[in-house]
Scaffold this active site. Structure first.
Site, mmCIF file in Angstrom:
data_model
loop_
_atom_site.group_PDB
_atom_site.id
_atom_site.type_symbol
_atom_site.label_atom_id
_atom_site.label_comp_id
_atom_site.label_asym_id
_atom_site.label_seq_id
_atom_site.Cartn_x
_atom_site.Cartn_y
_atom_site.Cartn_z
ATOM 1 N N GLN A 126 45.359 52.643 27.549
ATOM 2 C CA GLN A 126 45.633 50.820 28.436
ATOM 3 C C GLN A 126 46.746 50.953 28.360
ATOM 4 O O GLN A 126 47.427 50.672 27.988
ATOM 5 C CB GLN A 126 45.232 49.797 28.100
ATOM 6 N N GLY A 127 47.500 51.272 30.429
ATOM 7 C CA GLY A 127 48.439 51.555 30.503
ATOM 8 C C GLY A 127 49.208 50.269 31.378
ATOM 9 O O GLY A 127 49.179 50.322 32.723
ATOM 10 N N SER A 129 51.157 46.348 30.151
ATOM 11 C CA SER A 129 52.591 45.791 29.567
ATOM 12 C C SER A 129 53.412 46.598 29.762
ATOM 13 O O SER A 129 53.113 47.573 29.847
ATOM 14 C CB SER A 129 52.350 45.595 27.509
ATOM 15 N N GLU A 244 37.972 42.756 26.750
ATOM 16 C CA GLU A 244 38.303 43.120 25.318
ATOM 17 C C GLU A 244 38.764 41.648 24.924
ATOM 18 O O GLU A 244 37.825 41.638 23.431
ATOM 19 C CB GLU A 244 40.097 43.513 26.182
ATOM 20 N N SER A 390 48.639 36.929 24.298
ATOM 21 C CA SER A 390 48.969 36.088 22.607
ATOM 22 C C SER A 390 48.400 35.016 22.802
ATOM 23 O O SER A 390 47.944 34.054 23.654
ATOM 24 C CB SER A 390 50.536 35.894 23.547
ATOM 25 N N GLU A 392 49.458 31.746 22.222
ATOM 26 C CA GLU A 392 49.953 30.956 23.393
ATOM 27 C C GLU A 392 49.231 30.651 24.502
ATOM 28 O O GLU A 392 48.775 29.185 25.178
ATOM 29 C CB GLU A 392 51.577 30.662 23.633
HETATM 30 C C1 FAD Z 1 50.160 46.260 18.321
HETATM 31 C C2 FAD Z 1 50.283 45.789 19.921
HETATM 32 C C3 FAD Z 1 49.497 46.774 20.794
HETATM 33 C C4 FAD Z 1 49.004 46.950 22.009
HETATM 34 N N1 FAD Z 1 48.698 47.770 23.056
HETATM 35 C C5 FAD Z 1 48.465 47.365 24.046
HETATM 36 C C6 FAD Z 1 47.534 47.959 24.774
HETATM 37 O O1 FAD Z 1 47.925 49.280 24.182
HETATM 38 N N2 FAD Z 1 48.682 48.555 26.532
HETATM 39 C C7 FAD Z 1 48.890 47.378 26.994
HETATM 40 O O2 FAD Z 1 49.290 47.092 27.855
HETATM 41 N N3 FAD Z 1 49.155 46.661 26.564
HETATM 42 C C8 FAD Z 1 49.317 46.795 24.813
HETATM 43 N N4 FAD Z 1 49.767 45.621 24.545
HETATM 44 C C9 FAD Z 1 51.145 44.623 24.475
HETATM 45 C C10 FAD Z 1 50.372 43.200 24.902
HETATM 46 O O3 FAD Z 1 49.457 42.979 25.245
HETATM 47 C C11 FAD Z 1 51.263 42.323 24.788
HETATM 48 O O4 FAD Z 1 52.481 42.236 23.869
HETATM 49 C C12 FAD Z 1 51.418 40.777 25.361
HETATM 50 O O5 FAD Z 1 50.381 40.578 26.665
HETATM 51 C C13 FAD Z 1 52.777 39.967 25.065
HETATM 52 O O6 FAD Z 1 53.379 40.433 25.782
HETATM 53 P P1 FAD Z 1 55.095 40.696 26.134
HETATM 54 O O7 FAD Z 1 55.059 41.042 24.453
HETATM 55 O O8 FAD Z 1 55.694 41.124 27.177
HETATM 56 O O9 FAD Z 1 55.432 39.112 24.878
HETATM 57 P P2 FAD Z 1 56.236 37.541 26.124
HETATM 58 O O10 FAD Z 1 55.283 37.693 26.933
HETATM 59 O O11 FAD Z 1 57.030 38.075 26.384
HETATM 60 O O12 FAD Z 1 55.911 36.627 25.261
HETATM 61 C C14 FAD Z 1 57.059 36.738 24.356
HETATM 62 C C15 FAD Z 1 56.351 35.094 23.448
HETATM 63 O O13 FAD Z 1 56.427 33.337 24.516
HETATM 64 C C16 FAD Z 1 55.250 33.413 24.702
HETATM 65 N N5 FAD Z 1 54.893 32.987 26.340
HETATM 66 C C17 FAD Z 1 54.917 33.833 26.565
HETATM 67 N N6 FAD Z 1 54.675 33.246 27.985
HETATM 68 C C18 FAD Z 1 53.767 32.153 27.922
HETATM 69 C C19 FAD Z 1 53.710 30.588 28.296
HETATM 70 N N7 FAD Z 1 52.730 30.984 29.854
HETATM 71 N N8 FAD Z 1 53.218 29.350 28.162
HETATM 72 C C20 FAD Z 1 53.562 28.717 26.436
HETATM 73 N N9 FAD Z 1 53.690 30.328 25.846
HETATM 74 C C21 FAD Z 1 54.627 31.495 26.595
HETATM 75 C C22 FAD Z 1 54.026 34.875 23.791
HETATM 76 O O14 FAD Z 1 53.135 33.900 23.270
HETATM 77 C C23 FAD Z 1 55.320 34.686 22.884
HETATM 78 O O15 FAD Z 1 55.158 34.326 21.974
HETATM 79 C C24 FAD Z 1 50.271 45.516 22.431
HETATM 80 C C25 FAD Z 1 50.804 44.908 21.936
HETATM 81 C C26 FAD Z 1 50.731 44.776 20.820
HETATM 82 C C27 FAD Z 1 51.662 44.013 19.523
#
Ligand code: FAD
Length: 408
Positions: A126-127, A129, A244, A390, A392
C-alpha cells in the site's frame, strides 16, 4: 436483538473448525502462537490452501471466487482463523485493493488481477503515506504526469509494509493541483519491478524488517493501470481505508493470545506459586477479557445489523471505534505477556535476575522462546495505534460521528 448463533451458524462454525484442524500447517500456527514473524512463504502457503478449498476471498462476489456466505458466517470464519491461530489473509490484497478493483476497476484489471489476488500469486503493498503526508494524507506530493499513454512518477512513499516482498503497489499520486488538496489525487497500480523504483528497509525498534521507504525516479506506469477515473483517487482511498479499519479489531487474535497467557500463567511459577494464582495478575487478565467480550459483542451487533438491515460495512465512526478498542486490547494482551515473562523478557538472563525471579523457577537456565518474544511482541504492536490512521485521528472521526450528525 439477542446475540446468539443459530443452529445453522453453529454447524458452520464446526465445519470451519474441522477444516482448520486438518489444514493449517503446524509449523505456521506454532510460529503464530510464539509471536514469531511470518515470512512471505508462510502466508502464501496458507492462502493457497484456502484458495484450493474455495475460501480465499469469501467476502467477494461469487463470480470472482466469493462464497455467498452471510455476514455472520464471514465473521465466524475470520474469527475462527484468528483464534486457531491461522495466518490472516494479506489484507493489502484480499481486503483492500481486491474490493476496490471489484467496485471501480476496469474489466481488464479485474480479469488480470482478481484471480491472482485470490491465489496470492502477486504480493501487494500500500503506497499511501509519505514524509509529511500521514494523518494529513491528502498533502501527498508524489507526482504522476501523463506522457502519451504512460504516467511518469516521481516522489517517495514511507512505512510501506512488506514492500520488499511486493510485486505490485496500489499507489496514491497527485495528478492535478487544485484548490482543494483532496481533488487531483489518483490511484495507480504500479509494477514494483519497474525501472526507477528503489526500496529501502526501515528496521523498527523490536529489530524486525517489516516497513520500508520506496522511491520513484521517473517510473513509467501504463495509463491502463489507473483505477477508475483520474483525479478521483481520494474517493477510492476512503472506501479502502474504511474496509481496513472495520477488519482491524481482530478479536480472534486477542482471544488466542489470552488463551496462551492462561496456559503459560498456569505452568509458570513466581514466588512459589503458579502466576495464575496471583490475585493482581488475575484481576488484570479479567479486566482485559471483559473489554474483549464487550468488543466482540459490539462487532457481532454490527455484523448482525448488516444481516437484518441490509447494511454493508461499518460507518466511519463505528469502524474507528472498532479500531481504537481492538488496538487497546491487543496491546493490553502484550503487556500481560510482558508481566508474565518478568525478567525473562530480557534476552540475557543472568544469575542475579534468575534469583530475583523467585524460588519457583525450575526450568533450564535459558529464556523460553515465548518469554524471549514477549518484549519484541510488546514493541511490535505499538504500531496498531498508528497505522490505518492514528488513535487521535480515529477519535476525531468518532467525535464527528457522535456529535456532527453522522450516524454511528
Ligand atoms: C508499522 C507501520 C506500518 C505502516 N504501513 C503502512 C503501509 O503499508 N502503507 C502506508 O501507506 N502507510 C503505512 N503506515 C503509515 C501510517 O498510516 C502513518 O504512520 C499514520 O497515518 C500516521 O502518519 P504519520 O506517521 O505521518 O504521523 P503524523 O500524521 O505526523 O502524526 C504525528 C502525531 O500527531 C497526531 N496528529 C496528527 N494530526 C492530528 C490531528 N488532526 N488531530 C490530532 N492529532 C493529530 C497523530 O495522531 C500522531 O500522534 C504504517 C505505519 C506504521 C507505524
Amino acid at each position: 436483538m439477542y446475540l446468539q448463533l443459530t443452529p445453522k451458524e453453529l454447524t458452520f462454525r464446526d465445519e470451519v473448525r474441522a477444516f482448520l484442524s486438518s489444514s493449517v500447517p503446524r509449523d505456521i500456527s506454532q510460529k503464530l502462537l510464539n509471536d514469531r514473524q511470518l515470512l512471505k512463504d508462510d502466508i502464501v502457503r496458507w492462502q493457497r490452501i484456502l484458495n484450493a478449498k474455495g475460501w480465499a476471498v469469501p467476502h467477494w462476489p461469487v463470480e470472482w471466487g466469493g462464497t455467498n456466505w452471510t455476514a455472520v458466517e464471514r465473521y465466524i470464519f475470520r474469527e475462527e482463523m484468528q483464534a486457531f491461530p491461522a495466518p490472516p489473509p494479506l489484507d493489502f490484497a484480499a481486503d483492500m485493493i481486491g474490493p476496490v478493483l471489484i467496485a471501480h476497476g476496469s474489466d481488464e484489471q479485474k480479469r488480470k488481477f482478481l484471480p491472482r489476488i485470490a491465489n496470492l500469486d502477486d504480493w501487494w503493498c500500500q503506497g499511501f503515506s509519505e514524509p509529511g503526508a500521514g494523518s494529513d494524507l491528502a498533502a501527498l506530493k508524489t507526482a504522476a504526469r501523463l506522457d502519451g499513454n504512460e504516467y511518469v512518477l516521481n516522489g517517495q512513499k514511507i512505512w510501506t509494509t512488506m514492500a520488499h516482498y511486493a510485486d505490485w503497489m496500489f499507489c496514491l499520486v497527485r495528478t492535478t493541483r487544485g484548490e482543494k488538496k483532496q481533488n487531483g489525487i489518483s490511484l495507480l497500480l504500479v509494477d514494483m519491478k519497474s525501472k526507477g523504483i528503489t526500496v529501502r528497509p526501515i528496521i523498527t525498534m523490536e529489530g524486525d524488517h517489516e516497513v520500508n521507504e520506496v522511491f520513484f525516479d521517473d517510473v513509467r506506469v501504463p495509463a491502463a493501470q489507473l483505477v477508475g477515473a483520474q483525479d478521483r483517487g481520494w474517493d477510492y482511498a476512503k472506501f479502502l481505508l474504511r474496509n481496513e479499519r472495520a477488519t482491524i479489531a481482530r478479536v480472534g487474535v486477542s482471544k488466542a493470545r489470552i488463551r496462551r497467557i492462561k496456559e503459560l500463567a498456569a505452568s509458570e511459577y513466581r514466588m512459589g506459586q503458579p502466576i495464575i494464582e496471583d490475585r493482581r495478575f488475575r484481576e488484570k487478565l479479567a479486566a482485559v477479557e471483559v473489554e474483549l467480550k464487550a468488543l466482540e459483542m459490539t462487532q457481532l451487533r454490527l455484523v448482525a445489523g448488516e444481516e437484518d438491515e441490509g447494511r454493508t460495512g461499518a460507518s466511519d465512526a463505528t469502524a474507528s471505534l472498532l479500531k481504537i478498542k481492538g488496538a487497546e486490547i491487543q496491546q493490553a494482551t502484550t503487556e500481560l505477556l510482558m508481566e508474565l515473562a518478568g525478567y525473562f523478557a530480557v534476552p540475557f538472563v543472568d544469575e542475579e535476575r534468575r534469583e530475583l525471579a523467585g524460588d519457583g523457577w525450575n526450568g533450564p537456565f535459558v529464556t523460553p522462546e515465548w518469554a524471549a518474544r514477549a518484549a519484541p511482541t510488546y514493541f511490535h504492536w505499538r504500531k496498531m495505534s498508528i497505522y490505518g490512521g492514528s488513535d487521535e485521528i480515529q477519535r476525531n472521526v468518532l467525535a464527528r460521528g457522535l456529535f456532527g450528525g453522522q450516524g454511528g
